[in-house]
Design a protein around this motif. Structure first.
Motif, PDB file in Angstrom:
ATOM      1  N   VAL A  76       0.839  -1.204   0.000  1.00 36.81           N
ATOM      2  CA  VAL A  76       0.000   0.000   0.000  1.00 36.81           C
ATOM      3  C   VAL A  76       0.875   1.256   0.000  1.00 36.81           C
ATOM      4  O   VAL A  76       0.645   2.201  -0.760  1.00 36.81           O
ATOM      5  N   LEU A  77       1.898   1.263   0.869  1.00 36.51           N
ATOM      6  CA  LEU A  77       2.802   2.408   0.941  1.00 36.51           C
ATOM      7  C   LEU A  77       3.509   2.632  -0.391  1.00 36.51           C
ATOM      8  O   LEU A  77       3.659   3.776  -0.850  1.00 36.51           O
ATOM      9  N   TYR A  78       3.946   1.550  -1.020  1.00 42.26           N
ATOM     10  CA  TYR A  78       4.642   1.652  -2.308  1.00 42.26           C
ATOM     11  C   TYR A  78       3.722   2.235  -3.373  1.00 42.26           C
ATOM     12  O   TYR A  78       4.119   3.127  -4.138  1.00 42.26           O
ATOM     13  N   ALA A  79       2.468   1.750  -3.419  1.00 44.58           N
ATOM     14  CA  ALA A  79       1.515   2.243  -4.411  1.00 44.58           C
ATOM     15  C   ALA A  79       1.206   3.719  -4.193  1.00 44.58           C
ATOM     16  O   ALA A  79       1.157   4.503  -5.156  1.00 44.58           O
ATOM     17  N   VAL A  80       1.013   4.103  -2.932  1.00 50.57           N
ATOM     18  CA  VAL A  80       0.690   5.503  -2.629  1.00 50.57           C
ATOM     19  C   VAL A  80       1.876   6.414  -2.933  1.00 50.57           C
ATOM     20  O   VAL A  80       1.725   7.478  -3.556  1.00 50.57           O
ATOM     21  N   MET A  82       4.446   5.862  -4.942  1.00 48.64           N
ATOM     22  CA  MET A  82       4.685   5.903  -6.382  1.00 48.64           C
ATOM     23  C   MET A  82       3.688   6.828  -7.064  1.00 48.64           C
ATOM     24  O   MET A  82       4.061   7.651  -7.918  1.00 48.64           O
ATOM     25  N   SER A  83       2.416   6.745  -6.680  1.00 55.97           N
ATOM     26  CA  SER A  83       1.398   7.605  -7.272  1.00 55.97           C
ATOM     27  C   SER A  83       1.671   9.068  -6.956  1.00 55.97           C
ATOM     28  O   SER A  83       1.524   9.941  -7.828  1.00 55.97           O
ATOM     29  N   TRP A  84       2.072   9.353  -5.737  1.00 57.11           N
ATOM     30  CA  TRP A  84       2.328  10.740  -5.340  1.00 57.11           C
ATOM     31  C   TRP A  84       3.466  11.337  -6.158  1.00 57.11           C
ATOM     32  O   TRP A  84       3.351  12.458  -6.668  1.00 57.11           O
ATOM     33  N   PHE A  85       4.545  10.597  -6.307  1.00 59.18           N
ATOM     34  CA  PHE A  85       5.682  11.107  -7.082  1.00 59.18           C
ATOM     35  C   PHE A  85       5.331  11.270  -8.562  1.00 59.18           C
ATOM     36  O   PHE A  85       5.723  12.253  -9.200  1.00 59.18           O
ATOM     37  N   LEU A  86       4.584  10.312  -9.117  1.00 63.86           N
ATOM     38  CA  LEU A  86       4.247  10.388 -10.536  1.00 63.86           C
ATOM     39  C   LEU A  86       3.254  11.504 -10.836  1.00 63.86           C
ATOM     40  O   LEU A  86       3.225  12.028 -11.949  1.00 63.86           O
ATOM     41  N   LEU A  87       2.447  11.875  -9.849  1.00 60.72           N
ATOM     42  CA  LEU A  87       1.454  12.919 -10.052  1.00 60.72           C
ATOM     43  C   LEU A  87       1.962  14.312  -9.706  1.00 60.72           C
ATOM     44  O   LEU A  87       1.255  15.298  -9.913  1.00 60.72           O
ATOM     45  N   ARG A  88       3.167  14.404  -9.169  1.00 59.69           N
ATOM     46  CA  ARG A  88       3.668  15.706  -8.714  1.00 59.69           C
ATOM     47  C   ARG A  88       3.798  16.710  -9.849  1.00 59.69           C
ATOM     48  O   ARG A  88       3.677  17.897  -9.652  1.00 59.69           O
ATOM     49  N   GLY A  89       4.068  16.253 -11.034  1.00 54.43           N
ATOM     50  CA  GLY A  89       4.234  17.189 -12.139  1.00 54.43           C
ATOM     51  C   GLY A  89       5.280  16.752 -13.143  1.00 54.43           C
ATOM     52  O   GLY A  89       5.085  16.871 -14.348  1.00 54.43           O
ATOM     53  N   ASP A  90       6.409  16.201 -12.646  1.00 54.13           N
ATOM     54  CA  ASP A  90       7.436  15.763 -13.584  1.00 54.13           C
ATOM     55  C   ASP A  90       7.225  14.326 -14.041  1.00 54.13           C
ATOM     56  O   ASP A  90       7.794  13.896 -15.036  1.00 54.13           O
TER      57      ASP A  90
END
Length: 302
Positions: A76-80, A82-90
């Motif tokens: 769960v932590l990995y999925a969250v 990963m999603s947070w970093f991918l959605l940040r903008g870059d």
């Protein structure tokens, strides 16, 4: 005396698999049609966590020592994260993201084992089972969203189309192996791992993978120019054919890898979420091998 439940006929199993497959493709199509970054990540993250839960559930039923709450929590932590970093903008994960996650998994599993006495090789098995669940599922399947975001920026159509092409080729490989193997399969491929797999089915897997890979590349260039734009990054016709062969081989290996896990744990299916298919792990077993390969190809070779 109660009798054993009747086994479904081949026709019934085929109908169930077809219905489940069509339903899944409908969900995938909706996610891609929305062109929303969060839609990709929610779909992939949910399947990732469900597959991890099923893996640890099989271990629990078998009575194997492991750390399921830690493994599932880490997924769960990995999925969250990963999603947070991918959605940040870059749309790119930090350098060392996967390595840090694996380090946390190893350190955490050994730390948890310190609370328990040493009984033969049980501690090593507990740590190994926990690590396998994390690396095999969240880490390997986690390369699927990275194809979307890291290939050409966050939410760009080409990256999403490449992932859709990969899913199609992978799943057509599975479909070809099943259809041809069920129809004319006679010569067992690896009976000690999966008695149902045949060399005729393997041939069907190779043919269907080319039908999907080359068909999408050829027929959608005019009707779906964005799809063609995405697939052009693969490297042209030669690369599409070659990649189709390698992806088919890896899809078969991925399917057999899950068979090794299930037979070792004496489980028929990883779950019962999808009639005729099984669970989330049965759904993504092949993609856990094909997604990392295509990612590495696009990053290192092309």
């Amino acid at each position: 005396m109660s009798s054993a439940p009747a086994k479904d006929s081949k026709a019934t199993v085929f109908f169930k698999r077809t219905a489940s497959t069509l339903g899944l493709w409908g969900v995938v199509a909706l996610g891609f049609a929305s062109r929303q970054d969060w839609a990709y990540l929610i779909l992939i993250g949910a399947i990732m966590v469900l597959a991890t839960v099923e893996y640890f559930q099989m271990l629990r039923v078998r009575g194997e020592k492991c750390f399921p709450r830690f493994g599932i929590g880490l997924a769960v932590l990995y999925a969250v994260a990963m999603s947070w970093f991918l959605l940040r903008g870059d749309g790119v994960l930090p350098v060392g993201f996967t390595g840090a996650a694996v380090f946390l998994a190893i350190a955490g599993a050994f730390a948890l084992q310190l609370r328990h006495p040493i009984r033969g090789d049980e501690p090593l098995k507990a740590v190994a089972f926990t690590l396998l669940g994390f690396i095999y599922l969240p880490v390997l399947f986690g390369y699927a969203p990275r194809l979307v975001f890291e290939l050409d920026g966050p939410g760009e159509v080409p990256g999403a189309m490449v992932l859709l092409w990969l899913i199609a080729v992978t799943k057509f490989t599975d479909m070809g192996a099943y259809i041809v193997g069920s129809a004319i399969g006679k010569h067992k491929m690896i009976p000690h791992v999966s008695p149902g797999k045949t060399w005729q089915g393997f041939g069907g897997a190779l043919i269907f993978s080319q039908l999907a890979g080359c068909g999408l590349y050829a027929f959608f260039q005019d009707d779906m120019p964005n799809f063609a734009t995405g697939l052009h990054v693969l490297g042209g016709w030669g690369a599409v054919v070659g990649l189709g062969v390698v992806i088919a081989l890896l899809a078969v290996i991925g399917d057999l890898a899950e068979s090794v896990v299930k037979r070792s744990l004496e489980a028929k299916d990883s779950g019962h979420m999808l009639p005729g298919i099984g669970g989330a792990l049965d759904l993504i077993d092949s993609l856990c091998f094909t997604a990392p390969f295509l990612y590495f190809y696009l990053q290192w070779v092309h």
